[in-house]
Design a protein around this motif. Structure first.
Motif, PDB file in Angstrom:
ATOM      1  N   GLU A  18       0.917  -1.170   0.112  1.00  0.00           N
ATOM      2  CA  GLU A  18       0.126   0.101   0.062  1.00  0.00           C
ATOM      3  C   GLU A  18       0.751   1.340  -0.034  1.00  0.00           C
ATOM      4  O   GLU A  18       0.359   2.414  -0.251  1.00  0.00           O
ATOM      5  CB  GLU A  18      -0.953  -0.040   1.282  1.00  0.00           C
ATOM      6  CG  GLU A  18      -1.871  -1.104   1.160  1.00  0.00           C
ATOM      7  CD  GLU A  18      -2.612  -1.105   2.400  1.00  0.00           C
ATOM      8  OE1 GLU A  18      -2.690  -0.225   3.429  1.00  0.00           O
ATOM      9  OE2 GLU A  18      -3.476  -2.077   2.495  1.00  0.00           O
ATOM     10  N   TYR A  19       2.261   1.114   0.344  1.00  0.00           N
ATOM     11  CA  TYR A  19       2.956   2.490   0.362  1.00  0.00           C
ATOM     12  C   TYR A  19       3.479   2.794  -0.860  1.00  0.00           C
ATOM     13  O   TYR A  19       4.344   3.750  -0.965  1.00  0.00           O
ATOM     14  CB  TYR A  19       4.167   2.019   1.437  1.00  0.00           C
ATOM     15  CG  TYR A  19       3.633   2.087   2.736  1.00  0.00           C
ATOM     16  CD1 TYR A  19       3.327   3.250   3.500  1.00  0.00           C
ATOM     17  CD2 TYR A  19       3.356   1.028   3.633  1.00  0.00           C
ATOM     18  CE1 TYR A  19       2.723   3.316   4.771  1.00  0.00           C
ATOM     19  CE2 TYR A  19       2.750   1.169   4.731  1.00  0.00           C
ATOM     20  CZ  TYR A  19       2.533   2.069   5.434  1.00  0.00           C
ATOM     21  OH  TYR A  19       1.916   2.245   6.606  1.00  0.00           O
ATOM     22  N   ASN A  72       9.193   2.884  11.239  1.00  0.00           N
ATOM     23  CA  ASN A  72       8.050   3.366  10.570  1.00  0.00           C
ATOM     24  C   ASN A  72       7.934   4.965  10.461  1.00  0.00           C
ATOM     25  O   ASN A  72       7.653   5.484  11.429  1.00  0.00           O
ATOM     26  CB  ASN A  72       6.672   3.109  11.290  1.00  0.00           C
ATOM     27  CG  ASN A  72       5.503   3.563  10.787  1.00  0.00           C
ATOM     28  OD1 ASN A  72       5.534   4.143   9.777  1.00  0.00           O
ATOM     29  ND2 ASN A  72       4.437   3.602  11.392  1.00  0.00           N
ATOM     30  N   THR A  74       6.428   6.991   8.409  1.00  0.00           N
ATOM     31  CA  THR A  74       5.225   7.155   7.679  1.00  0.00           C
ATOM     32  C   THR A  74       4.086   7.766   9.180  1.00  0.00           C
ATOM     33  O   THR A  74       4.730   7.761  10.166  1.00  0.00           O
ATOM     34  CB  THR A  74       4.370   6.064   7.219  1.00  0.00           C
ATOM     35  OG1 THR A  74       3.549   5.220   8.026  1.00  0.00           O
ATOM     36  CG2 THR A  74       5.438   5.449   6.255  1.00  0.00           C
ATOM     37  N   GLU A  75       3.061   8.368   8.691  1.00  0.00           N
ATOM     38  CA  GLU A  75       2.235   8.649   9.588  1.00  0.00           C
ATOM     39  C   GLU A  75       1.124   8.030   9.712  1.00  0.00           C
ATOM     40  O   GLU A  75       0.169   8.147  10.611  1.00  0.00           O
ATOM     41  CB  GLU A  75       1.508  10.067   8.953  1.00  0.00           C
ATOM     42  CG  GLU A  75       2.464  11.404   8.728  1.00  0.00           C
ATOM     43  CD  GLU A  75       1.979  12.604   8.200  1.00  0.00           C
ATOM     44  OE1 GLU A  75       0.801  12.328   7.875  1.00  0.00           O
ATOM     45  OE2 GLU A  75       2.710  13.631   7.891  1.00  0.00           O
ATOM     46  N   GLU A  76       1.085   6.696   9.217  1.00  0.00           N
ATOM     47  CA  GLU A  76      -0.013   5.643   9.466  1.00  0.00           C
ATOM     48  C   GLU A  76       0.404   4.703  10.532  1.00  0.00           C
ATOM     49  O   GLU A  76       1.761   4.329  10.817  1.00  0.00           O
ATOM     50  CB  GLU A  76      -0.049   5.005   8.196  1.00  0.00           C
ATOM     51  CG  GLU A  76      -0.875   5.831   6.994  1.00  0.00           C
ATOM     52  CD  GLU A  76      -1.070   5.072   5.763  1.00  0.00           C
ATOM     53  OE1 GLU A  76      -1.321   3.826   5.886  1.00  0.00           O
ATOM     54  OE2 GLU A  76      -1.072   5.872   4.820  1.00  0.00           O
ATOM     55  N   SER A  77      -0.280   4.077  11.485  1.00  0.00           N
ATOM     56  CA  SER A  77      -0.115   3.122  12.430  1.00  0.00           C
ATOM     57  C   SER A  77      -0.200   1.859  11.737  1.00  0.00           C
ATOM     58  O   SER A  77      -1.146   1.164  11.591  1.00  0.00           O
ATOM     59  CB  SER A  77      -1.593   3.233  13.542  1.00  0.00           C
ATOM     60  OG  SER A  77      -1.070   2.199  14.354  1.00  0.00           O
ATOM     61  N   GLU A  80      -2.140  -0.754  14.251  1.00  0.00           N
ATOM     62  CA  GLU A  80      -3.599  -0.571  13.873  1.00  0.00           C
ATOM     63  C   GLU A  80      -3.758  -1.612  12.736  1.00  0.00           C
ATOM     64  O   GLU A  80      -4.899  -2.204  13.066  1.00  0.00           O
ATOM     65  CB  GLU A  80      -3.998   0.796  13.854  1.00  0.00           C
ATOM     66  CG  GLU A  80      -5.518   0.955  13.734  1.00  0.00           C
ATOM     67  CD  GLU A  80      -5.940   2.256  13.835  1.00  0.00           C
ATOM     68  OE1 GLU A  80      -6.761   2.693  12.704  1.00  0.00           O
ATOM     69  OE2 GLU A  80      -5.512   3.065  14.684  1.00  0.00           O
ATOM     70  N   LYS A  81      -3.263  -1.424  11.663  1.00  0.00           N
ATOM     71  CA  LYS A  81      -3.513  -2.240  10.638  1.00  0.00           C
ATOM     72  C   LYS A  81      -3.217  -3.781  10.896  1.00  0.00           C
ATOM     73  O   LYS A  81      -4.209  -4.588  10.258  1.00  0.00           O
ATOM     74  CB  LYS A  81      -2.742  -1.652   9.245  1.00  0.00           C
ATOM     75  CG  LYS A  81      -3.038  -0.542   8.774  1.00  0.00           C
ATOM     76  CD  LYS A  81      -2.092  -0.113   7.633  1.00  0.00           C
ATOM     77  CE  LYS A  81      -2.506   1.168   6.912  1.00  0.00           C
ATOM     78  NZ  LYS A  81      -1.874   1.415   5.818  1.00  0.00           N
TER      79      LYS A  81
END
Length: 109
Positions: A18-19, A72, A74-77, A80-81
């Motif tokens: 997804e990145y 990590n 990035t700004e995404e967790s 959580e995913k």
């Protein structure tokens, strides 16, 4: 255990794919999947004017029965995913947090 590791690999690869959207006019995204060593990375690679871009965006290792997030940027967790995909939060470690501060994660997450 093999089924668990295979499931972890599938989840990690799906998330990291997804990145690919992070690429821009100066850099491309490289996905590095090493199933033998169970090491998975997303890198920014390219040039900005005369400066070389070679930076780790995400680095995840699978060790034993655990998923270890080494980086990590990035700004995404990612945690959580992974939890949404069915992986227990107890099997996920954030190794970019100093061990002295790991206890605070239980309060935050």
């Amino acid at each position: 255990m093999d089924n668990t590791i295979d499931f972890y690999r599938q989840c990690v690869k799906k998330i990291l794919c997804e990145y690919e959207y992070l690429k821009d006019e100066d850099s491309q995204i490289e996905l590095i999947f090493d199933d033998e060593r169970m090491r998975y990375m997303v890198l920014w690679v390219g040039w900005y004017k005369y400066k070389r871009i070679h930076q780790c965006a995400v680095h995840i290792d699978i060790v034993g029965n655990s998923i270890i997030i080494q980086c990590n940027d990035t700004e995404e967790s990612i945690v959580e995913k992974l939890v949404e995909m069915g992986i227990s939060q107890n099997n996920i470690s954030l190794n970019f947090i100093h061990p002295q501060h790991q206890n605070y994660l239980e309060i935050v997450t």
